[in-house]
Design a protein around this motif. Structure first.
Motif, PDB file in Angstrom:
ATOM      1  N   VAL A 150       0.845  -1.201   0.000  1.00  0.00           N
ATOM      2  CA  VAL A 150       0.000   0.000   0.000  1.00  0.00           C
ATOM      3  C   VAL A 150       0.877   1.246   0.000  1.00  0.00           C
ATOM      4  N   ALA A 151       1.997   1.213   0.728  1.00  0.00           N
ATOM      5  CA  ALA A 151       2.908   2.348   0.793  1.00  0.00           C
ATOM      6  C   ALA A 151       3.467   2.677  -0.589  1.00  0.00           C
ATOM      7  N   SER A 152       3.791   1.638  -1.348  1.00  0.00           N
ATOM      8  CA  SER A 152       4.326   1.880  -2.700  1.00  0.00           C
ATOM      9  C   SER A 152       3.273   2.508  -3.610  1.00  0.00           C
ATOM     10  N   VAL A 153       2.011   2.081  -3.418  1.00  0.00           N
ATOM     11  CA  VAL A 153       0.919   2.661  -4.218  1.00  0.00           C
ATOM     12  C   VAL A 153       0.760   4.137  -3.891  1.00  0.00           C
ATOM     13  N   ILE A 154       0.690   4.467  -2.590  1.00  0.00           N
ATOM     14  CA  ILE A 154       0.491   5.852  -2.181  1.00  0.00           C
ATOM     15  C   ILE A 154       1.691   6.719  -2.579  1.00  0.00           C
ATOM     16  N   GLY A 155       2.895   6.173  -2.409  1.00  0.00           N
ATOM     17  CA  GLY A 155       4.094   6.933  -2.784  1.00  0.00           C
ATOM     18  C   GLY A 155       4.105   7.278  -4.265  1.00  0.00           C
ATOM     19  N   PHE A 156       3.721   6.297  -5.089  1.00  0.00           N
ATOM     20  CA  PHE A 156       3.674   6.553  -6.534  1.00  0.00           C
ATOM     21  C   PHE A 156       2.640   7.622  -6.869  1.00  0.00           C
ATOM     22  N   LEU A 157       1.462   7.519  -6.251  1.00  0.00           N
ATOM     23  CA  LEU A 157       0.401   8.482  -6.545  1.00  0.00           C
ATOM     24  C   LEU A 157       0.815   9.902  -6.177  1.00  0.00           C
ATOM     25  N   LYS A 158       1.436  10.066  -5.005  1.00  0.00           N
ATOM     26  CA  LYS A 158       1.842  11.401  -4.589  1.00  0.00           C
ATOM     27  C   LYS A 158       2.933  11.993  -5.487  1.00  0.00           C
ATOM     28  N   ALA A 159       3.741  11.103  -6.054  1.00  0.00           N
ATOM     29  CA  ALA A 159       4.787  11.586  -6.959  1.00  0.00           C
ATOM     30  C   ALA A 159       4.226  12.155  -8.256  1.00  0.00           C
ATOM     31  N   GLN A 160       2.964  11.841  -8.555  1.00  0.00           N
ATOM     32  CA  GLN A 160       2.359  12.320  -9.801  1.00  0.00           C
ATOM     33  C   GLN A 160       1.521  13.582  -9.607  1.00  0.00           C
ATOM     34  N   VAL A 161       1.405  14.065  -8.385  1.00  0.00           N
ATOM     35  CA  VAL A 161       0.607  15.270  -8.135  1.00  0.00           C
ATOM     36  C   VAL A 161       1.163  16.439  -8.967  1.00  0.00           C
ATOM     37  N   GLY A 162       0.272  17.111  -9.674  1.00  0.00           N
ATOM     38  CA  GLY A 162       0.678  18.220 -10.546  1.00  0.00           C
ATOM     39  C   GLY A 162       0.766  17.835 -12.007  1.00  0.00           C
ATOM     40  N   ASP A 163       0.752  16.514 -12.300  1.00  0.00           N
ATOM     41  CA  ASP A 163       0.757  16.091 -13.709  1.00  0.00           C
ATOM     42  C   ASP A 163      -0.557  16.480 -14.383  1.00  0.00           C
ATOM     43  N   ALA A 164      -0.540  16.461 -15.696  1.00  0.00           N
ATOM     44  CA  ALA A 164      -1.722  16.867 -16.462  1.00  0.00           C
ATOM     45  C   ALA A 164      -2.726  15.733 -16.589  1.00  0.00           C
ATOM     46  N   TYR A 165      -3.979  16.124 -16.758  1.00  0.00           N
ATOM     47  CA  TYR A 165      -5.032  15.161 -17.075  1.00  0.00           C
ATOM     48  C   TYR A 165      -5.226  15.153 -18.585  1.00  0.00           C
ATOM     49  N   VAL A 166      -5.147  13.970 -19.180  1.00  0.00           N
ATOM     50  CA  VAL A 166      -5.394  13.792 -20.609  1.00  0.00           C
ATOM     51  C   VAL A 166      -6.222  12.528 -20.783  1.00  0.00           C
ATOM     52  N   MET A 167      -7.335  12.640 -21.449  1.00  0.00           N
ATOM     53  CA  MET A 167      -8.177  11.468 -21.685  1.00  0.00           C
ATOM     54  C   MET A 167      -7.374  10.382 -22.392  1.00  0.00           C
ATOM     55  N   GLY A 168      -7.363   9.190 -21.807  1.00  0.00           N
ATOM     56  CA  GLY A 168      -6.601   8.080 -22.377  1.00  0.00           C
ATOM     57  C   GLY A 168      -5.146   8.071 -21.946  1.00  0.00           C
ATOM     58  N   GLY A 169      -4.731   9.060 -21.110  1.00  0.00           N
ATOM     59  CA  GLY A 169      -3.336   9.158 -20.706  1.00  0.00           C
ATOM     60  C   GLY A 169      -2.917   8.066 -19.739  1.00  0.00           C
ATOM     61  N   THR A 170      -1.743   7.487 -19.964  1.00  0.00           N
ATOM     62  CA  THR A 170      -1.215   6.439 -19.088  1.00  0.00           C
ATOM     63  C   THR A 170       0.198   6.775 -18.617  1.00  0.00           C
ATOM     64  N   VAL A 230      -8.046   7.003  -5.422  1.00  0.00           N
ATOM     65  CA  VAL A 230      -7.527   6.146  -4.348  1.00  0.00           C
ATOM     66  C   VAL A 230      -7.577   6.927  -3.036  1.00  0.00           C
ATOM     67  N   TYR A 231      -8.132   6.278  -1.992  1.00  0.00           N
ATOM     68  CA  TYR A 231      -8.226   6.906  -0.678  1.00  0.00           C
ATOM     69  C   TYR A 231      -6.843   6.947  -0.046  1.00  0.00           C
ATOM     70  N   ILE A 232      -6.430   8.133   0.476  1.00  0.00           N
ATOM     71  CA  ILE A 232      -5.096   8.263   1.068  1.00  0.00           C
ATOM     72  C   ILE A 232      -5.166   8.602   2.555  1.00  0.00           C
ATOM     73  N   GLY A 233      -6.377   8.589   3.131  1.00  0.00           N
ATOM     74  CA  GLY A 233      -6.524   8.830   4.564  1.00  0.00           C
ATOM     75  C   GLY A 233      -6.949  10.249   4.881  1.00  0.00           C
ATOM     76  N   ASN A 234      -7.404  10.417   6.134  1.00  0.00           N
ATOM     77  CA  ASN A 234      -7.817  11.732   6.622  1.00  0.00           C
ATOM     78  C   ASN A 234      -8.915  12.372   5.767  1.00  0.00           C
ATOM     79  N   GLY A 235      -9.813  11.518   5.271  1.00  0.00           N
ATOM     80  CA  GLY A 235     -10.922  12.023   4.493  1.00  0.00           C
ATOM     81  C   GLY A 235     -10.537  12.578   3.130  1.00  0.00           C
ATOM     82  N   GLN A 236      -9.367  12.182   2.619  1.00  0.00           N
ATOM     83  CA  GLN A 236      -8.888  12.683   1.328  1.00  0.00           C
ATOM     84  C   GLN A 236      -8.638  11.543   0.353  1.00  0.00           C
ATOM     85  N   TYR A 237      -8.689  11.871  -0.891  1.00  0.00           N
ATOM     86  CA  TYR A 237      -8.367  10.915  -1.955  1.00  0.00           C
ATOM     87  C   TYR A 237      -7.507  11.622  -3.007  1.00  0.00           C
ATOM     88  N   LEU A 238      -6.822  10.834  -3.807  1.00  0.00           N
ATOM     89  CA  LEU A 238      -5.947  11.354  -4.861  1.00  0.00           C
ATOM     90  C   LEU A 238      -6.434  10.799  -6.189  1.00  0.00           C
TER      91      LEU A 238
END
Length: 264
Positions: A150-170, A230-238
């Motif tokens: 779970v830590a690896s999942v959350i760490g990866f998600l936080k590293a992407q904060v600020g990236d762009a949203y693009v339909m179909g983007g991977t 994905v839920y990251i705790g404290n009533g927040q999601y990413l």
């Protein structure tokens, strides 16, 4: 009979008046002709009369020559004028070409400077984003999950904060909601379906009241969800929210999920 009668007379016979007049007239005409001839000069007196008849022909030929010479002169003048116009046009074209070349160089230099400035700003933005991610990861108030996966999942998600949203983007710098979730769980060795509809039924369904860090949240019906995070705790999601927000952390109170599933 006189004693001198037998001696011939030495007197010339008297000429008649008519003969004398005739001879005088002829002599006068001859003298007049000679006088005229003498006035015109010895050379002219020696020339045949036929040359005098040819003078009009010589005058006509001379006129033709003069006219021809005038035409040639006009043609030469026209040619010089045309050449002067062509030279002026060539000079003008050369100046314009030089001006256009200078303008093209100026624009190229301006474009090069603009590109360099844009690249500099992009580099600064990337550096700022990386720094923000590092600070966010270090100061997170999310409780440490029990599982390393779970830590690896959350760490990866936080590293992407600020990236762009693009339909179909991977990724790696632009995502849509399900593409980001799929990539995050791949860090933990979990293979998820690609779409939000399929991800909303992956794993075990859990109630929103008992949701834990690392659970997948979905909006819409199970099997027909239109968004996931994905839920990251404290009533927040990413999630990869939309084109205007990109990848962000949000409060569930502002946009409550419809359901959740647990895959770890």
């Amino acid at each position: 009979m006189s004693h001198t009668a037998h001696i011939p007379s030495h007197r010339k016979p008297r000429r008649s008046a008519s003969k004398l007049a005739l001879r005088a007239g002829v002599a006068g005409g001859v003298l007049s002709t000679l006088a005229v001839a003498g006035a015109s000069g010895p050379a002219t007196a020696a020339e045949p009369v036929t040359e005098t008849i040819e003078l009009p022909t010589l005058t006509t030929g001379l006129s033709a020559q003069i006219a021809q010479s005038a035409d040639v002169t006009k043609q030469a003048a026209d040619q010089y004028e045309l050449q002067a116009e062509q030279d002026a046009a060539a000079t003008k074209a050369a100046k314009q070409a030089k001006k256009d070349l200078a303008e093209a160089k100026r624009k190229a230099e301006a474009k090069k400077k603009a590109e360099a400035e844009a690249e500099r700003k992009a580099a600064e933005e990337r550096a700022s984003r990386s720094s923000a991610r590092t600070v966010l990861a270090a100061s997170s108030d999310v409780a440490a999950p029990a599982s390393g996966s779970v830590a690896s999942v959350i760490g990866f998600l936080k590293a992407q904060v600020g990236d762009a949203y693009v339909m179909g983007g991977t990724g790696p710098n632009s995502w849509d909601c399900s593409g980001l979730v799929q990539a995050a769980f791949k860090q933990a060795g979990v293979s998820l379906p690609r779409t939000s509809q399929a991800q909303s039924t992956a794993g075990t369904p859990v109630s929103l009241s008992s949701v834990q860090v690392g659970d997948i949240l979905y909006w819409g019906g199970a099997g027909s969800a239109y968004h996931v995070g994905v839920y990251i705790g404290n009533g927040q999601y990413l999630d990869a929210a939309n084109p205007s927000k990109g990848v962000v952390i949000q409060d569930l109170s502002g946009y409550p999920a419809s359901g959740a599933v647990r895959v770890l």
